[in-house]
Design an enzyme around this catalytic site. Structure first.
Site, PDB file in Angstrom:
ATOM      1  N   ASP A  10     -93.719 -22.313   8.435  1.00 22.68           N
ATOM      2  CA  ASP A  10     -92.874 -23.364   8.990  1.00 22.68           C
ATOM      3  C   ASP A  10     -92.110 -24.041   7.841  1.00 22.68           C
ATOM      4  OD1 ASP A  10     -91.930 -25.273  10.929  1.00 22.68           O
ATOM      5  OD2 ASP A  10     -93.409 -26.677  10.124  1.00 22.68           O
ATOM      6  N   ASP A  12     -90.169 -27.766   7.962  1.00 32.08           N
ATOM      7  CA  ASP A  12     -90.341 -29.219   7.876  1.00 32.08           C
ATOM      8  C   ASP A  12     -91.804 -29.592   8.100  1.00 32.08           C
ATOM      9  OD1 ASP A  12     -87.652 -28.938   7.735  1.00 32.08           O
ATOM     10  OD2 ASP A  12     -87.187 -29.961   9.615  1.00 32.08           O
TER      11      ASP A  12
END
Length: 362
Positions: A10, A12
């Site tokens: 991922d 953020d």
């Protein structure tokens, strides 16, 4: 299987810190998550490849202009590349959650080509993120998942877990009274698969896997025509043996787990309360406080509940203190199993690579 392992990462909250407004739309908001670069470098050196998988809600809209995203994104990639970290692929879903697209995590729409690629070791791959959807994505891909922050993993613990290899075990215990088979994967959550011939006991063992956060499969063919004693005892011994085997030398282990002993007992099951504290010390010891109102529940003698945990401690080399109070016997027994499972979940966490003992052995 052998093959290329992929770390699906991922963005953020995982590579870079996520601001309060959930949009990294300026250079001033670009801040790396602590420990990320050393962890990725260690995994790269061990042969892992990286794929960025990110939901960017409404990217390209007036609320989130594309040019506001592209500048910080380009700088992020340039900085990582300057340290020797490159991505095999970068996958960004721009939809909103309300649209329900299969390309949005935890959907696998952007990752179908990885599911079809036989050259990959997908089961040996992993997802790292900071949300529950990242763990769901890992389950959908059939690989391990790690969630950063909120009392969960750090980049150091993720790298330690992936570099140390899987903690798995299969044990078969055969006597004249029972035949028990147990399979564990302590680093991968999956729905428990239990079959002992005792429905209520199956339900309790399911709590161990579900709330322990690991894969548990157990089958027992026992002499139930006599009674349930041997089935319960030998299942506990085999499960304990599998735990001991899967833990190996216990390096990086958190070792201690408690649920409810820091003050009041905290795991409720309606009117019942249970608490458990354990130490994966290598020394079996079991202490129980409680009294069940009924002698039997669901075909299981309640005297066998503490006996199960005592046998589990003997097989695993575990120190366990367990206490319960309540009125409903079913609730009390279930609270016991859930409390122990939650304490195990904590004790099984990996924290670095050191051995958690001044003795030098566990």
């Amino acid at each position: 299987m052998s093959g290329q392992r992929i770390l699906f990462v991922d963005r953020d909250g995982t590579l870079i810190e996520e601001p309060a407004d959930c949009q990294v739309d300026s250079f001033a908001k670009l801040r790396f998550v602590e420990g990320m670069i050393p962890a990725l470098l260690a995994l790269r050196d061990a042969g892992w490849q990286f794929v960025m998988v990110s939901n960017q809600d409404g990217l390209g809209s007036d609320r989130f202009p594309r040019e506001a995203f592209e500048g910080p994104q380009a700088l992020l990639l340039q900085l990582l590349e300057s340290q020797g970290i490159a991505f095999r692929e970068i996958l960004i879903d721009e939809s909103l959650e309300s649209e329900g697209r299969s390309t949005r995590k935890p959907g696998v729409g952007m990752l179908l080509h990885y599911l079809r690629d036989r050259s990959l070791d997908l089961a040996g791959s992993a997802v790292v993120g900071d949300r529950e959807t990242d763990l769901q994505l890992a389950a959908n891909l059939g690989c391990r998942g790690f969630r950063l922050g909120q009392g969960g993993e750090t980049w150091a613990s993720v790298a330690a877990a992936l570099l140390a290899g899987p903690r798995q075990a299969q044990v078969e215990r055969v006597t004249r009274e029972t035949r028990v088979w147990v399979a564990l994967d302590l680093d991968r959550a999956a729905e428990p698969e239990i079959a002992t011939g005792l429905g209520f006991f199956d339900h309790m063992l399911e709590q161990v896997g579900k709330h322990g956060g690991f894969t548990l499969r157990l089958r027992c063919d026992g002499d139930l025509h006599v009674d349930e004693h041997h089935t319960v005892e030998d299942s506990a011994l085999a499960l304990g043996q599998a735990l001991r085997q899967a833990l190996g030398d216990k390096r990086g282990l958190d070792r201690y787990g408690e649920d409810g002993f820091a003050g009041a007992i905290t795991l409720p099951m309606d009117e019942s309360l249970a608490g458990a504290a354990l130490d994966l010390s290598g020394r079996p010891c079991f202490v129980f406080e409680g009294r069940f109102p009924r002698a039997e529940v669901g075909g299981l003698a309640t005297e066998l509940v503490p006996h199960f945990f005592r046998s589990l401690c003997e097989g695993a080399g575990m120190n366990l203190h367990l206490r319960v109070r309540g009125e409903n016997t079913h609730h009390m027994v279930e609270a016991c199993f859930k409390a122990v499972a939650r304490a195990l979940r904590q004790a099984l966490r990996r924290e670095g690579t050191g051995l958690p003992s001044t003795k030098g052995a566990l």
